[in-house]
Each structure stands twice: as C-alpha cells, then as structure tokens.
Motif scaffolding. Sequence first.
Motif, short mmCIF file in Angstrom:
data_model
loop_
_atom_site.label_atom_id
_atom_site.label_comp_id
_atom_site.label_asym_id
_atom_site.label_seq_id
_atom_site.Cartn_x
_atom_site.Cartn_y
_atom_site.Cartn_z
N GLN A 127 -55.65 92.04 -0.84
CA GLN A 127 -55.79 92.34 -2.53
C GLN A 127 -56.02 91.09 -3.18
O GLN A 127 -56.79 91.11 -4.02
CB GLN A 127 -54.77 93.14 -2.83
N ARG A 128 -55.45 89.90 -2.81
CA ARG A 128 -55.54 88.69 -3.59
C ARG A 128 -56.89 88.00 -2.99
O ARG A 128 -57.02 86.83 -3.63
CB ARG A 128 -54.17 87.91 -3.31
N ASN A 129 -57.48 88.32 -2.02
CA ASN A 129 -58.72 87.92 -1.56
C ASN A 129 -58.14 86.33 -0.91
O ASN A 129 -58.83 85.48 -1.28
CB ASN A 129 -59.89 87.75 -2.42
N ARG A 130 -57.09 86.45 -0.25
CA ARG A 130 -56.68 85.04 0.59
C ARG A 130 -56.98 85.02 2.09
O ARG A 130 -55.96 85.37 2.79
CB ARG A 130 -55.19 85.08 0.17
N PRO A 131 -58.02 84.85 2.58
CA PRO A 131 -58.18 84.86 3.99
C PRO A 131 -57.36 83.93 4.79
O PRO A 131 -57.10 84.14 5.84
CB PRO A 131 -59.90 84.47 4.10
N GLY A 132 -57.08 82.67 4.07
CA GLY A 132 -56.25 81.81 4.67
C GLY A 132 -54.87 82.40 4.92
O GLY A 132 -54.50 82.04 6.25
N ASP A 133 -54.34 83.18 3.92
CA ASP A 133 -53.21 83.67 4.34
C ASP A 133 -53.26 84.87 5.53
O ASP A 133 -52.23 84.95 6.53
CB ASP A 133 -52.55 84.82 3.34
N ILE A 134 -54.47 85.59 5.59
CA ILE A 134 -54.56 86.52 6.64
C ILE A 134 -54.99 85.97 8.01
O ILE A 134 -54.37 86.54 9.13
CB ILE A 134 -55.82 87.43 6.14
N LEU A 135 -55.41 84.94 7.89
CA LEU A 135 -55.49 83.93 9.35
C LEU A 135 -54.33 83.70 9.71
O LEU A 135 -54.13 83.64 11.12
CB LEU A 135 -56.60 82.87 9.07
N LEU A 136 -53.44 83.17 8.98
CA LEU A 136 -52.18 82.81 9.41
C LEU A 136 -51.37 83.88 9.93
O LEU A 136 -50.64 83.98 10.82
CB LEU A 136 -51.27 81.85 8.53
N LEU A 137 -51.38 85.17 8.97
CA LEU A 137 -50.66 86.09 9.30
C LEU A 137 -51.10 86.99 10.58
O LEU A 137 -50.08 87.54 11.43
CB LEU A 137 -50.56 87.32 8.27
N ALA A 138 -52.32 86.85 10.84
CA ALA A 138 -52.95 87.35 11.93
C ALA A 138 -52.33 86.52 13.33
O ALA A 138 -52.29 87.05 14.67
CB ALA A 138 -54.45 87.03 12.05
N ASP A 139 -51.83 85.27 13.22
CA ASP A 139 -51.49 84.54 14.06
C ASP A 139 -49.80 84.95 14.41
O ASP A 139 -49.19 84.41 15.52
CB ASP A 139 -51.32 82.94 14.10
N GLU A 140 -49.36 85.55 13.38
CA GLU A 140 -47.80 86.06 13.19
C GLU A 140 -47.42 87.44 13.51
O GLU A 140 -46.51 88.09 13.06
CB GLU A 140 -47.19 85.42 12.09
N THR A 141 -48.27 88.19 14.32
CA THR A 141 -48.04 89.53 14.44
C THR A 141 -46.65 89.76 15.03
O THR A 141 -46.39 89.11 16.06
CB THR A 141 -49.17 90.35 15.34
N PRO A 142 -45.85 90.72 14.52
CA PRO A 142 -44.45 90.96 14.94
C PRO A 142 -44.36 91.46 16.44
O PRO A 142 -43.20 91.57 17.04
CB PRO A 142 -44.06 91.89 14.01
N MET A 143 -45.33 92.21 16.96
CA MET A 143 -45.53 92.39 18.45
C MET A 143 -46.94 92.37 18.99
O MET A 143 -47.84 92.57 18.12
CB MET A 143 -45.20 94.04 18.45
N ARG A 144 -46.95 92.01 20.36
CA ARG A 144 -48.22 92.01 20.72
C ARG A 144 -49.25 92.86 20.64
O ARG A 144 -50.52 92.94 20.74
CB ARG A 144 -48.12 91.43 22.17
#
Length: 589
Positions: A127-144
Amino acid sequence: MSKRALDSGLNNVWYELGVRHALRARGVVLVRGPRPNQPFDIYTDRKLHYSLRDGAPDPATLAADRHAMTEMVRASMASSTRRKVSPVFQLIPNLEQPEWRRLLLAERNEFSDAYASWASRMEVARQRNRPGDILLLADETPMRALHVEAKRCAGNALLKLKQYDLALEQFERALDIDSDDKISREKKSLCLSRLGRFEEAREWVRQLTDDYPQDAECWAQAGRVEKDNWMARWRQAELTPAQMHAAASDEDAALGEAIDPYYRAFVADPTHHYAGINALTLQVLRQHCAGDSEQTVIERLIGGVQWASLTAQERNRKDYWARASFAELCLLVKPVDSVRKEYGNMVAAANRDWFALESSRLTLTLFQDIDFRPAETAVALGIVEREIARSKPPVEPRQVLLFSGHMIDPAGRVPPRFPAEREALAAEKIGQTLDQLGVGTEDLALAQAASGGDMLFLEACRARGVRLQPMLPFDEPEFIERSILPASNGERWRERYFNLLATLEEAPWIMPIEIGALPRSASGEEANAFERCNLWLLYTALAWGVSKVRFICLWNGGGGDGPGGTAHMYNEVKRRTGRVSWLDTRTLW
C-alpha cells in the motif's frame, strides 16, 4: 503399551499420512523405528530407519540418525516439484494442490501468527508502494512453504514500477522453488515480453497454453505478448500519427497473431472482460488500419464485452478494471458524450491510484498514435490526465545514490581506521565524487546516518539539493547510542544529526517500524540488524532500476568490527552492478 493402544496409534499415523498424501504431491519424509513386522500398505515407500535402545533413541547411532534425517529432508526439498510421490496424486493426475496459506489451522498457533504478522507487513509495504521493503520481506518468509507466494508478491510490486528485469528475477526465483507454478510462469512471459524478448516470451506462453488449453488467463497472456510485439514493430516516437497509422497498417499479420489468443481466451471464459476488450479493441483497430476484420465478429464482441464488464461492475461497484473495460468499449463505438461519462466514472473508481490511471493513459496514447477517433480519444485522455495530475505519482529519481562507509573512530582506537582529524579530507573526497556523478535535485540519496562517512555523505548531498532518505537499523535512541555517540566527538555528531533531520522532507525510516522485528532462523538465532539494513538500503535502491544505482563507499577494503559493515554492502552491490565509487582510505590517509 497395550495392543489396542498401539493399533490406535498406528491408525492415527496412517490417517495423518493419508491426509498429507491427499493435500501435497511430494515432500513426505517417513521415519520408522525397529518393528518385528513391516507395516502394510507402505512397503514401497522410501523410509528412514532409526535405532532404539530400551525404548529411546540409541545413543550409539543418534548422531548418524540425525545426520541421515537431515540429508533426507534436504534431498526431499531439493527434488523436482514435478515428481509426484503421493499415490493419490499419481492416481488422480488432474488433482491440484491447495495453496499453503489456505492450509493453516483454524486455531491460532506460532505458524499462523508468524504468517499473519508477515502478511500484514507485506500488505502495508504494498500500500505504501515500497518495493524495497517487499523485496526484503520476500527473503524473510516465516516458513519455506510461503516462499513462492512471497516471490510473486515482490515480482508484482516491481512490475507495477515497470522494473521488468528485477520482476523477472523474482518470478524466476519462484520457479526455482516450484517449476510448475502457473502464476509465476504467466508473469515471467509478461516480463520477457515487456523486455522485448518476444521469442522467449512466445515459448513460455506456448508451454502454458499446451499445459492449460482451456485456461483463459493463459490465452490472454499469449495475446499480451503478441500485442506487445505488434506495437514494437511500428511504434516510433519520431513518427507522426499519420506515419504510424501507415506503419501499423503494414503489420496486419502481426496484429492478427495478437487478436486470435485474446479471442480464444474470451471464448474460454466469457466473464474475462480483459480478454474480451482486447480482442474487440484490436479487431476495431485492424478495421481502422484497413486490415482483414469481420464486422459480425466485432458486433458479437461488443455485446459480450458489454455484458462481461457490466456484470463485473454489479459484483463489485469499485472494480476499476471492469469500468476501464466498459469505458474503452464506449471509446471504440459510442458517441463522445458516452465516452465523457464513462471515463468520468472510471477515474472516480480509481481512487487516485496513479498506476491504474497511468495504465489507462498508455492505452489511450496507442489510439492517439494511430489517429483513431481523435475527438473521442482526446476527451478520454484529457479526463485521465487531469485525474493523474490530482494523484500522487511515484518519485522517479534520475540517479539513486547509495552510501556505506566507516564511522569516526572512538577515542583511542588501535589501529586507527577513520580518525577524527581526517574528517575534512573525507568530506572533500565525497563531495568530489558527487560532483563527478553530476548529482542534483532530481536524485535520491539513501544511507544510514552514522557519525563519519554516512553523515558526511548526507550533508554533501543536501548541499547539492539531492533528496535525502536516511534509513536506520534501530529505533532512534538506540541508533544514536550505537552509531553516533561512540565517535571520539560523539556529542558534536549528535548535534549534526539533529540539524540534518530538521532539513528533511521525510523523517528517517526506522527498520523495526517499517518492516518489523528482526527475523529468526530455524535454530532461533536472530538476524544481524546491520546486515539486514544493508539489504534494505540496497533493495530500496535497486527497486528504481539497476541502471540508476550509484554506490559510493568510504572503506579500507577490510572486514568491519562486526557483521553488516561496508564490506558486506560492497559485496552485495558488486554482485548486482559494477557502478561503484570506492574511496579507499588506505590511499587517502
């Protein structure tokens, strides 16, 4: 244990195994201890045998058994996603696995809580249009199990920003995990098409339509690839509309290749108004270019698209894309008053979504380029452009300046690395580098704000009118305590930090607030905040496009005092782009 209890336990095991086989095609790891008789019905399944002594794991073989189990799990995770181990999926080849997130238990537990927290962060970043945040969170998924979904989410955010190279990378990572993931396959073909790699894109959609011959979305994706190819063949900025009209008329065969899959998609699913409006638009444009079009087909499509788009609006009055399909239909065949009304309704549903409005504007510029219904197109384009002007467009920096560098030494550091007396020289070199890059008001600077290199870089950028965005790994009091005050003249650096903050258009981004607490590994070890912040900075910069990133580092070429230093950032940037300005402190002082 009684025989009845033993039989009951075995029945539970068989039931649980059956549930697992019914829900997932692969990934089951079976382990068994010593038994006098082999359990029936699973004699063909691959199992890991472990040893017992006195009813407990045998200490003599425990280490070897653990190692064997670890290797078996790793082998299962690494095996092809197309290899169906479950007998249920082998017997029912068309059975589809449900998405992992739909399999979370109704009762809350640590897995559902971790997923809910992570999903909430992803949604806020979107919603904030923060793709950098999304990219980092995509590396940190809580389960495979959520990795594929996370990579898709990151790819979609980058697609929205038209960063097709980076989006393609995310969808390819998703396919590395699950090579059969249909959505990622569709999006990969879209990225390839938008990058002008039409031959590769065609091959991907050919495989999709072979695998899913009745799937409307796959056929619509095939149409999108051919539509991009058709436009690329004649659209040139230096040509007049009349010249582009003539050039488009010469590409009738390519236009026909785009119409056919869109038409097949709409036949496969008459509610798919996106496929329908594209089939109709391209048929009408073919007629406009004096190509081979059939009026009866156009008339059937007009009725179908009208029904599909209006019924979609009935289901959801705020459906922007259903309104966009109907507005485009009006532009194709109805008088200017209808065009004015429906484009007005369309932009009202956009709720100032700049990206949605920009997509509609680009479609209208296609009509404008080949002089199609110029009066009606001008009215629609005027409405959309006025709404875009009211919306908040994304900041589009010319260059993204990324910095990492040594902090000022604390008093008495041995050996010295960045002594306070070298501050003026470092500031001069940083300023010279910025001038060589020609930085200015159209650029964006990203850095932490530690005493020393970070602050000197941010101050030099501010003096040149660059927009600043400090990004901190800790809450501000902890950051000041850990990254500013340890300098030999820490109080003066703290004062400079607050002076800098007073000039910012936007407050510093605080990592725990923006993207949550530090993730933990499977063993419970907490991630390093400085390394995570480095990746956050890098991903935020890369989201604007690799070609825009300019990395400046003030560094002695060695390791830092701990994880997450300039060496880590330098290696990450070099892996992505070679645009590095290294101010080597070994030669500066």
